[in-house]
Write a protein that holds these residues in place. Structure first.
Motif, mmCIF file in Angstrom:
data_model
loop_
_atom_site.group_PDB
_atom_site.id
_atom_site.type_symbol
_atom_site.label_atom_id
_atom_site.label_comp_id
_atom_site.label_asym_id
_atom_site.label_seq_id
_atom_site.Cartn_x
_atom_site.Cartn_y
_atom_site.Cartn_z
ATOM 1 N N LYS A 1 1.445 -1.140 -0.494
ATOM 2 C CA LYS A 1 -0.170 0.069 -0.102
ATOM 3 C C LYS A 1 0.429 1.445 -0.019
ATOM 4 N N LYS A 2 0.188 2.753 -0.431
ATOM 5 C CA LYS A 2 0.974 3.621 -0.507
ATOM 6 C C LYS A 2 1.453 4.021 0.945
ATOM 7 N N SER A 3 2.518 4.225 0.818
ATOM 8 C CA SER A 3 3.223 5.036 2.583
ATOM 9 C C SER A 3 1.819 6.012 3.132
ATOM 10 N N GLY A 4 1.166 5.991 4.560
ATOM 11 C CA GLY A 4 0.591 7.348 4.667
ATOM 12 C C GLY A 4 1.364 8.315 4.990
ATOM 13 N N SER A 5 2.806 8.030 5.213
ATOM 14 C CA SER A 5 3.674 9.374 5.985
ATOM 15 C C SER A 5 3.228 10.507 4.644
ATOM 16 N N LYS A 6 3.388 11.214 4.874
ATOM 17 C CA LYS A 6 3.174 12.639 4.229
ATOM 18 C C LYS A 6 5.025 13.276 3.520
ATOM 19 N N ARG B 1 4.888 2.091 -4.171
ATOM 20 C CA ARG B 1 3.855 1.639 -3.097
ATOM 21 C C ARG B 1 5.765 0.607 -2.541
ATOM 22 N N GLY B 2 6.465 1.395 -2.059
ATOM 23 C CA GLY B 2 6.992 0.425 -1.923
ATOM 24 C C GLY B 2 8.231 -0.415 -2.755
ATOM 25 N N GLU B 3 8.816 -0.876 -2.856
ATOM 26 C CA GLU B 3 10.014 -2.142 -3.569
ATOM 27 C C GLU B 3 8.958 -2.903 -3.695
#
Length: 851
Positions: free
Chosen positions: A461-466, A490-492
């Motif tokens: 999932k896409k990171s929830g951070s800014k 979406r990460g590695e």
């Protein structure tokens, strides 16, 4: 000479007789070394005697015959009179002897000191070379510190005296008093007011100092010093013109009587900061025709406009300096560089600030125009001259430190270099979405042995951070040259290296594809190729697990997928991308606050600079690596031959061991049922071998407690699993075939399992032989790979030179003005000269290898 016997040596006679003998000996010694008679003093040969010493430097006692025949005529041979120690009770009787011995030692020290002083007086400096050879780094550093410490007071004195403003005459007219110092005009650096005005009318960028106020005060170029009616000096303003070449023919007038005045005010920014100048306005006095510099004139003189109206202009030298800083020091930000320019402005007495936004925009415009110029010359910065179309290996990895905060504000305009190095985000997103629509992804991280890999996942999932971009995925060749990159959102996930693999494969023949999680990625690639037939050619690339990351995988995975065990891979490490990531991670320190377009452009420029530096040293890298590989190959051949003699095995038998290790690695995986005895045997062998290897690597390949703690955690988990496998196995076999405790098995250097009683060769010993044999094979393969890469590098240079010569011989090209076409021909001539010099260096390096 007689003396006291050793304490452990037995003596004959009564104690009183022995004491009398010792006292007599001491009396003789006292007479020899004491004041004595004058006759004895006149015979120095009686006072100096050479002592014999053994190999350890100890004195050897000599037997002295007494002329009277009475007294102690002989003593044990190991007696040493100098080591004689008097009894504490009778110490007063031996005081004269002790004093004489002390005086003798003092005399010896004095003589040694005199000899040393004599040797220091060396008119021919005979020992200078040997002294230089014997000095160590610590000694040189100590001497250097002492010299600096001794010179420090003089340095301070000189620094203070250099600030003394002496009353001196002008270095040019030699009549008037000097009121200005200009160190850019050395050696004649002192000026009076009139000479300063005449000389620095054309040298407005010189940094001058005023001396009229009793100290050196930085003077901006727009100021001059004049003398009033009372003889006092004061500062007045003057107009300074931008240094630029004037036109040769302003008009058709015969007189060519022109006047040069100050035109429009502009700001010049160069490496010494900001200058407030004026554009020159040239006017013909006859026809009143005027000329002022335009955009073409500015570029011809090494300037670049800060905006379309060029109210601010920049020296191209400051752009080159900034670009070199961004490659050599990737963590340097644009704000820091502009702040440095502001400080230099104020240090030289000038005022004003430099706009960081204007500087960056103008810098990117300059780099883009240069990029377009290089495209006309068919220059490709994101390719490897040694690989060309036939690439031995491509390594792909992600860098999560290259993120960018999404709170940054800016327009959505595309970057100057969008698509040059970074793949377009829209194309990557469509590719990932197409795969997700046709293949059901498996959630969770990939597990190999007991290790979980963050990069081993099919979905995330896409990171929830800014953050917007969560990182960068890059592809490099085995020489560390960057080929392609993409932004991760979406990460590695597996789809990102798959996209890069597809892009790099276009127009290239790639033999190996390297990743850190190849054991999980390759089955995913096979699954994707079943759904997408157009991606089937990607399976022709052989899988390659990075050598260092293979140590964190299971033992079977390392044997099956590790790069050291892949036929034809040579000494490819597969970790070249980690070296590039160490550079890119520092780049990410300054790009995470940029806009999307500026971040893309800046990373592209720094990647371009990285590749240029790699390519310039490519011939040295290949030639030196070839020499090292040849030397290491010979050493490994000798080591393998010695191993055959030590084990008493032939080449065929060692090859059988290699086959046994490969069969063990290709056997059933570690997830074995508790009722499968052969499977449990393989599990226990693999776990024991893996634990022992991790114990060796715990301190050999790590330099931090954090890394060692991770290895220790893996060892503890493997021990638990090994203990469970032993319990399951012991329930299936008899007591005679049962396996001992875990600690007993691991304590043995080469554990012998019950089922290995017939072969008497444990798996660990076979694995050690397997590693050496595989290393020798890779070393022999590397020789051929390096020779091929050197050949391709030379062919690339030859092909480039022929292409430039063809371009130079071409006629006028449409779309360019005649002046631009002639400029392009001059650029080609310069490129050919540079390439010629480079080819001489490359040929010299490669001929040395061939010879």
């Amino acid at each position: 000479m007689a003396g006291r016997s050793d304490a452990n040596t037995p003596h004959s006679g009564e104690p009183d007789d022995e004491l009398d003998n010792i006292l007599a000996d001491l009396q003789d010694e006292s007479e020899k070394y004491g004041a004595g008679t004058k006759a004895k003093r006149k015979k120095p040969e009686k006072l100096v005697r050479w002592k014999k010493r053994d190999q350890y430097g100890r004195l050897i006692a000599e037997t002295q015959q007494s002329s009277g025949g009475a007294g102690p005529s002989s003593h044990p041979k190991d007696t040493c009179p100098v080591h004689m120690v008097p009894c504490p009770d009778d110490a007063s009787n031996y005081a004269p002897l002790q004093v004489q011995l002390q005086e003798a030692h003092k005399a010896l020290d004095t003589q040694l000191q005199l000899l040393q002083e004599s040797l220091e007086d060396d008119p021919l400096a005979c020992s200078e070379g040997s002294e230089m050879l014997t000095r160590t780094w610590d000694m040189r550093q100590t001497q250097s510190e002492e010299k600096w410490e001794n010179a420090r007071p003089n340095l301070l004195e000189s620094m203070l005296s250099a600030e003394w403003t002496l009353d001196q005459s002008c270095d040019h007219c030699h009549t008037k008093r000097a009121v200005i110092r200009c160190r850019d005009c050395l050696p004649k650096h002192l000026f009076c007011s009139d000479c300063d005005l005449s000389v620095h009318r054309n040298y407005v960028l010189h940094n001058r100092d005023s001396v009229v106020e009793g100290f050196y005060k930085a003077l901006p170029p727009t100021c001059r010093i004049v003398q009033d009616g009372s003889g006092a000096h004061e500062i007045s303003e003057k107009a300074c013109l931008l240094p630029i070449a004037s036109p040769h023919n302003l008009c058709n007038c015969d007189t060519q009587d022109i006047a040069i005045n100050a035109g429009r005010a502009i700001i010049l920014v160069e490496i010494n900061g900001r200058y407030d100048l004026s554009l020159p306005l040239v006017t013909c006095k006859s026809c009143l025709k005027t000329w002022t510099p335009g955009l073409k004139d500015l570029q011809s003189n090494g300037y670049w406009p800060g905006n379309v109206d060029f109210q601010t202009i920049y020296s191209t030298d400051v752009f080159r300096t900034f670009e070199e800083f961004k490659v050599s020091a990737p963590g340097l930000s644009r704000q820091a560089f502009v702040r440095m320019l502001d400080n230099r402005t104020s240090n030289f007495g000038r005022a004003g600030r430099i706009s960081g936004d204007s500087f960056q925009r103008s810098f990117l415009e300059w780099t883009y125009c240069r990029h377009e110029k290089e495209k006309l010359l068919a220059v490709d910065h994101f390719s490897c001259p040694a690989c060309m179309e036939d690439i031995a290996a491509i390594s792909v990895d992600g860098n999560r430190k290259m993120y960018r905060f999404n709170r940054t504000k800016g327009t959505d305009e595309s970057g100057y270099f969008d698509g040059a190095f970074f793949s377009k985000d829209k194309e990557v997103a469509e590719f990932v979405e197409g795969i997700r629509n046709r293949i059901r992804p498996v959630s969770g991280r990939g597990v190999c042995g007991k290790s979980q890999w963050k990069a081993a996942r099919e979905t995330a999932k896409k990171s929830g951070s800014k953050v917007d971009e969560e990182g960068v995925e890059v592809a490099v060749c085995r020489h560390g040259i960057l080929f392609k990159a993409l932004n991760m959102f979406r990460g590695e996930i597996y789809a990102y290296p798959l996209f890069l693999q597809k892009e790099v494969s276009l127009g290239h023949n790639i033999q190996f594809f390297c990743t850190d999680i190849m054991c999980k990625y390759y089955p995913y690639l096979q699954k994707v190729c079943e759904a997408f037939p157009d991606l089937v050619p990607l399976l022709q690339m052989k899988p390659f697990l990075s050598v260092m990351h293979a140590k964190g995988h299971s033992g079977k995975c390392e044997v099956q997928w590790g790069g050291r065990n892949q036929e034809g891979a040579g000494m490819t490490v597969g970790e070249e991308v980690e070296q590039v990531n160490s550079f890119l991670s520092r780049v990410g320190l300054t790009t995470k606050y940029m806009t999307k377009s500026a971040r893309t452009d800046m990373i592209t420029l720094q990647a371009r600079g990285w590749n240029m530096r790699k390519k310039s040293n490519l011939h040295e890298y290949l030639s030196q690596r070839y020499v090292k590989i040849m030397k290491r190959t010979r050493e490994m051949e000798q080591e393998v031959e010695a191993l055959k003699v030590e084990l008493g095995k032939t080449e065929v038998e060692l090859q059988q061991w290699v086959t046994d290790v490969k069969d063990w690695a290709a056997a059933t995986p570690n997830d074995i049922s508790p009722d499968d005895a052969p499977g449990l045997q393989r599990v226990m062998e693999g776990l024991a071998l893996s634990i022992q290897q991790k114990k060796v690597d715990k301190y050999r390949q790590t330099d931090s407690n954090k890394a060692r703690q991770r290895i220790q955690t893996k060892i503890a988990k493997d021990k638990t699993k090994l203990s469970q496998a032993m319990d399951f196995y012991n329930r299936l076999v008899s007591a005679e075939d049962a396996v001992g405790p875990v600690d007993v098995i691991l304590a043995a250097e080469c554990p012998l399992w019950p089922w290995d009683k017939d072969s008497d060769v444990p798996l660990k010993e076979k694995k050690a032989v397997f590693d050496k044999v595989m290393l020798l094979r890779r070393l022999k393969e590397e020789d051929g790979i390096l020779l091929k890469e050197m050949q391709q590098h030379w062919q690339f240079l030859c092909r480039t030179s022929r292409r430039l010569q063809e371009f130079k011989g071409m006629g006028y090209q449409s779309g360019l003005s005649m002046e631009a076409y002639e400029g392009l021909r001059c650029i080609l001539q310069g490129q050919l000269e540079t390439l010629k010099r480079q080819m001489r260096e490359v040929k010299s390096a490669y001929m040395h290898v061939v010879d």
